[in-house]
Design a protein around this motif. Structure first.
Motif, PDB file in Angstrom:
ATOM      1  N   GLU A 128       0.855  -1.186   0.000  1.00  0.00           N
ATOM      2  CA  GLU A 128       0.000   0.000   0.000  1.00  0.00           C
ATOM      3  C   GLU A 128       0.891   1.236   0.000  1.00  0.00           C
ATOM      4  O   GLU A 128       1.755   1.391   0.872  1.00  0.00           O
ATOM      5  CB  GLU A 128      -0.895  -0.007   1.241  1.00  0.00           C
ATOM      6  N   LYS A 130       1.633   5.156   0.415  1.00  0.00           N
ATOM      7  CA  LYS A 130       1.190   6.393   1.051  1.00  0.00           C
ATOM      8  C   LYS A 130       2.422   7.290   1.179  1.00  0.00           C
ATOM      9  O   LYS A 130       3.064   7.348   2.224  1.00  0.00           O
ATOM     10  CB  LYS A 130       0.584   6.120   2.418  1.00  0.00           C
ATOM     11  N   LEU A 139      -6.036   4.908   5.709  1.00  0.00           N
ATOM     12  CA  LEU A 139      -4.935   3.938   5.695  1.00  0.00           C
ATOM     13  C   LEU A 139      -5.044   2.904   6.811  1.00  0.00           C
ATOM     14  O   LEU A 139      -4.923   1.704   6.561  1.00  0.00           O
ATOM     15  CB  LEU A 139      -3.599   4.678   5.803  1.00  0.00           C
ATOM     16  N   LEU A 143      -5.469  -1.221   6.224  1.00  0.00           N
ATOM     17  CA  LEU A 143      -4.452  -2.199   6.606  1.00  0.00           C
ATOM     18  C   LEU A 143      -4.987  -3.196   7.641  1.00  0.00           C
ATOM     19  O   LEU A 143      -4.641  -4.379   7.602  1.00  0.00           O
ATOM     20  CB  LEU A 143      -3.217  -1.478   7.133  1.00  0.00           C
ATOM     21  N   LEU A 157       3.505  -1.323   3.956  1.00  0.00           N
ATOM     22  CA  LEU A 157       3.233   0.087   3.710  1.00  0.00           C
ATOM     23  C   LEU A 157       4.500   0.729   3.153  1.00  0.00           C
ATOM     24  O   LEU A 157       5.573   0.620   3.756  1.00  0.00           O
ATOM     25  CB  LEU A 157       2.827   0.789   5.011  1.00  0.00           C
TER      26      LEU A 157
END
Length: 321
Positions: A128, A130, A139, A143, A157
């Motif tokens: 993911e 970010k 977020l 997750l 992440l």
């Protein structure tokens, strides 16, 4: 660097660093409301057998059908689903060379061109992105849902931000953390991911409301089917842009040795064609798009095979008529 460019840069970097398949923007839930930014499909023992089949995604309906590599079967008797869905899957499987057909007395019979290899993929790693942790959005909830479902083997992440203890505290302990610097192309592992349990039951966390959260139990067989769909989608899709803008300012850009990335000379950066390009852009200059062979570039840089045995290019040529 903007989030879209960050995503392409990380895909290019991973393609240089890992074996298997890198893809992006794939659904990673059973109800279609979770999309993972990047998925890395590690190769399994039968990866080469899968690569020899077709460069395209194989429909799951065709994989689960009773069509085998032996005696050809009447197509309608080979599916346990609605006839329209069976017809669509059959036509697509023939088009991509997974099925071959023959006519007998006005009926269509089909067989697999080669046996589907069940063990072609290994771990599925979800990443993911970010870049700016100062704007996390949903977020944490995303997750936590990934960890609860356990559809992927690992979840990571990736960010360009400085990561503090407070940041780490707000995400599940099982989620790994990378700091990726797109300017230098470096990736620093701040926390290793904890392996999840794809072969166990999972919990799919759905809509969250002030007084209620939807929770659906998921069986291992459902997860196994979904994992195969994710791997197939990743194999067929990859991560590059298929259509470059019709603009003289956009060129075939390069990052970390990878090409096939739209670079705008007017903006001085990589761009998202669907969101940033077109006649409304002040720097737009109508022209033919750059000549980019995305398939050749993907094959050069990864384990994916564009034209197994020369069959797909012949099929692609026939499809034009």
């Amino acid at each position: 660097m903007r989030e879209f460019a960050f995503e392409l840069a990380l895909c290019a970097r991973l393609e240089a660093d890992v074996e298997g398949i890198v893809s992006r923007q794939l659904g990673t839930s059973l109800n279609g409301n979770r999309v993972m930014d990047i998925v890395h499909v590690e190769p399994g023992p039968d990866f080469d057998a899968r690569a020899r089949l077709t460069p395209h995604e194989i429909p799951d309906t065709a994989i689960e059908s009773a069509v085998g590599v032996g005696t050809a079967r009447y197509w309608k008797d080979s599916f346990d689903c609605h006839p329209e869905r069976a017809r669509t899957a059959t036509d697509r499987a023939i088009e991509i060379d997974f099925f071959e057909r023959e006519r007998r007395g006005g009926r269509e019979y089909v067989r697999q061109t080669a046996r589907y290899p069940d063990d072609w993929f290994g771990k599925l790693v979800g990443i993911e992105n970010k870049p700016d942790l100062g704007r996390p959005g949903a977020l944490e909830a995303q997750l936590r849902r990934d960890v609860s479902l356990g559809l992927l083997d690992e979840v990571i992440l990736a960010t360009a931000s400085h990561v503090t203890g407070a940041h780490l505290h707000r995400i599940p302990d099982e989620v790994g953390v990378w700091r990726f610097d797109p300017d230098r192309g470096t990736r620093e592992v701040l926390r290793e991911p904890t392996p999840l349990s794809p072969s166990a039951h999972g919990i799919d966390i759905g809509d969250r409301r002030p007084t209620r959260t939807t929770i659906d139990p998921v069986k291992p067989a459902e997860k196994a089917r979904a994992r195969r769909c994710i791997a197939e989608r990743a194999y067929g899709k990859g991560w590059r842009i298929d259509d470059f803008p019709h603009c003289a300012k956009v060129a075939d850009g390069e990052y970390s040795g990878a090409r096939g990335i739209p670079y705008c000379e007017w903006k001085g950066r990589f761009v998202h064609p669907a969101a940033e390009c077109g006649v409304e852009c002040a720097g737009h200059e109508p022209a033919a798009p750059p000549d980019v062979d995305v398939d050749a570039e993907r094959e050069r840089r990864s384990s994916w095979v564009a034209d197994p045995d020369g069959r797909q290019r012949r099929q692609a040529g026939l499809d034009r008529f």
